[in-house]
Design an enzyme around this catalytic site. Structure first.
Site, PDB file in Angstrom:
ATOM      1  N   THR A  37       7.849   2.130  -9.828  1.00  0.00           N
ATOM      2  CA  THR A  37       8.763   3.051 -10.507  1.00  0.00           C
ATOM      3  C   THR A  37      10.202   2.831 -10.047  1.00  0.00           C
ATOM      4  O   THR A  37      11.133   3.196 -10.746  1.00  0.00           O
ATOM      5  CB  THR A  37       8.366   4.514 -10.217  1.00  0.00           C
ATOM      6  N   SER A  69      14.078 -15.279  17.676  1.00  0.00           N
ATOM      7  CA  SER A  69      12.943 -14.556  17.113  1.00  0.00           C
ATOM      8  C   SER A  69      11.731 -14.659  18.045  1.00  0.00           C
ATOM      9  O   SER A  69      11.147 -15.733  18.193  1.00  0.00           O
ATOM     10  CB  SER A  69      12.584 -15.135  15.749  1.00  0.00           C
ATOM     11  N   ALA A 126       1.569  -7.871   4.349  1.00  0.00           N
ATOM     12  CA  ALA A 126       0.545  -6.876   4.058  1.00  0.00           C
ATOM     13  C   ALA A 126       1.027  -5.841   3.052  1.00  0.00           C
ATOM     14  O   ALA A 126       0.296  -4.956   2.641  1.00  0.00           O
ATOM     15  CB  ALA A 126       0.127  -6.172   5.354  1.00  0.00           C
ATOM     16  N   SER A 130       7.685  -5.423   6.022  1.00  0.00           N
ATOM     17  CA  SER A 130       8.263  -6.008   7.232  1.00  0.00           C
ATOM     18  C   SER A 130       9.620  -6.642   6.918  1.00  0.00           C
ATOM     19  O   SER A 130      10.525  -6.612   7.753  1.00  0.00           O
ATOM     20  CB  SER A 130       7.319  -7.048   7.834  1.00  0.00           C
ATOM     21  N   ASP A 175      11.872   0.217  -0.460  1.00  0.00           N
ATOM     22  CA  ASP A 175      11.482  -0.164   0.907  1.00  0.00           C
ATOM     23  C   ASP A 175      12.653  -0.034   1.874  1.00  0.00           C
ATOM     24  O   ASP A 175      12.509   0.466   2.988  1.00  0.00           O
ATOM     25  CB  ASP A 175      10.961  -1.615   0.919  1.00  0.00           C
TER      26      ASP A 175
END
Ligand code: GLA
Length: 384
Positions: A37, A69, A126, A130, A175
């Protein structure tokens, strides 16, 4: 999170040979309802989760950004922000960072170089965002270290832009917004058009259970883009700016002007928007039974109209539903084609849910699921 922080600090010290001055985090997210949406200018109801990306950093006095990292074997990337920032072909993880820095510069923010180390425990690939957590934590780091006057919503928009334009993934705004603005123990009703937010308290007597199907998410990008195009096509036929502005009546009236597929895609979005607004009310009223109904409808709509679930996900939902009945809600969460389901479960049933998944999922699908019992968590910020 404390071991995560410790690891990042240790890594920073060992690579750069001095201690970092600041520690900043941004969380992953799970969407309770309101799927696909966001890019239709509609509503979503996610919460941030207690899985985060953590950065430790120190300012430099030149224009160099050095990044290490932890999760990619202490790989180091380095770039100069006074020169054109290019896409890294060999260190894909660094492009989220490069992209955010590039967007900050384009927006005219006054920044300099940094040393930073980054690590996260949001499961990658997933569907728990992330990448948004990484984008947002980088924006937040520059905000904190250079005292930028930038709102959380702007950090989210910059993260989204980095992902759209630099990394090349056409995601919506959900997100990044929840990672930037989430509130402890609350879900967030977000209007993806105005970016207005409303914190909705999570009921005390409900656990947020996320189950990763561990089904490799194939075709995600191409299918995602196809869905976006189908939604835009429906909006054109309905003569509205976005599907957010359409009702089921409007859609039914124009049914013969569009293909059956486009009709179904639009029906998902229109009904999902309405469900999301209902769900925010249900959650605020601790009405889990109503929430459970809406989540079930949402799942069916994603499966039958939007066609973004896969059989592994459908079986997980059925396994959990058989345990929780009307006392809890369960649906696929995120972009689709694999990834996770989310369940709102009375705490006393959590062990039964775990047991049922362990007993049934593997024999049905050949895959092993991973289960995370989460708390609705605070969005991005400095860790003191
Ligand atoms: C992905 C995207 C989000 C949203 C969801 C579907 O997570 O990044 O912007 O579109 O899919 O709801």
């Amino acid at each position: 999170m404390s071991s995560l922080i410790q690891n990042v600090k240790t890594c920073f010290q060992s690579v750069f040979q001095y201690p970092a001055t600041h520690c900043i985090q941004a969380p992953g997210r799970v969407n309770l309802i309101g799927e696909h949406t966001d890019y239709n200018d509609g509503f979503v109801l996610p919460c941030a989760i207690n899985y985060q990306t953590v950065v430790v950093a120190s300012k430099r006095s030149d224009n160099v950004v050095r990044v290490v990292s932890v999760d990619y074997g202490n790989e180091v990337d380095e770039f100069d922000i006074s020169k054109a920032i290019t896409f890294s072909q060999d260190k894909m993880w660094s492009n989220y960072i490069r992209g955010v820095v590039q967007c900050l510069l384009e927006q005219g923010y006054d920044i300099q170089g940094l040393d930073l180390a980054v690590s996260g425990n949001v499961p990658q690939g997933a569907g728990l965002s992330s990448s948004a957590a990484l984008e947002v934590v980088i924006g937040q780091t520059f905000k904190v270290l250079f005292g930028l006057e930038i709102s959380q919503a702007e950090i989210a928009l910059i993260g989204q832009r980095a992902e759209n334009e630099f990394v090349g993934c056409n995601c919506g705004i959900m997100d990044q917004m929840i990672s930037a603005e989430g509130r402890q123990d609350h879900a967030m009703l977000l209007d993806c058009r105005s970016l207005e937010t409303q914190a909705v308290a999570m009921p005390n007597d409900v656990s947020v259970v996320i189950i990763n199907s561990n089904k490799q998410r194939g075709l995600v990008d191409s299918e995602y883009n196809t869905r976006r195009e189908q939604c835009e096509e429906a909006a054109r036929v309905l003569e509205v700016q976005a599907l957010r502005d359409a009702t089921e009546e409007m859609l039914n009236a124009k049914r013969s002007d569009m293909t059956e597929v486009v009709f179904k895609r639009a029906r998902h979005v229109i009904t999902e928007n309405a469900r999301t607004l209902e769900a925010a009310k249900a959650l605020a009223n601790d009405d889990i039974e109503q929430m459970a109904k809406l989540m079930a409808q949402s799942h069916a709509s994603m499966r039958d109209d939007f066609a973004i679930t896969v059989k592994e996900i459908d079986s997980l939902v059925e396994i959990v539903k058989a345990v929780v009945g009307e006392e809890g809600g369960v649906r696929m969460t995120g972009g689709g084609f694999g990834g996770c389901i989310v369940a709102l479960v009375p705490p006393r049933l959590v062990d039964f849910v775990k047991a049922a998944v362990e007993a049934q999922y593997q024999s049905l699908t050949g895959l092993e699921a991973s289960i995370y019992v989460c708390q609705a968590s605070q969005g991005a910020g400095l860790i003191k």
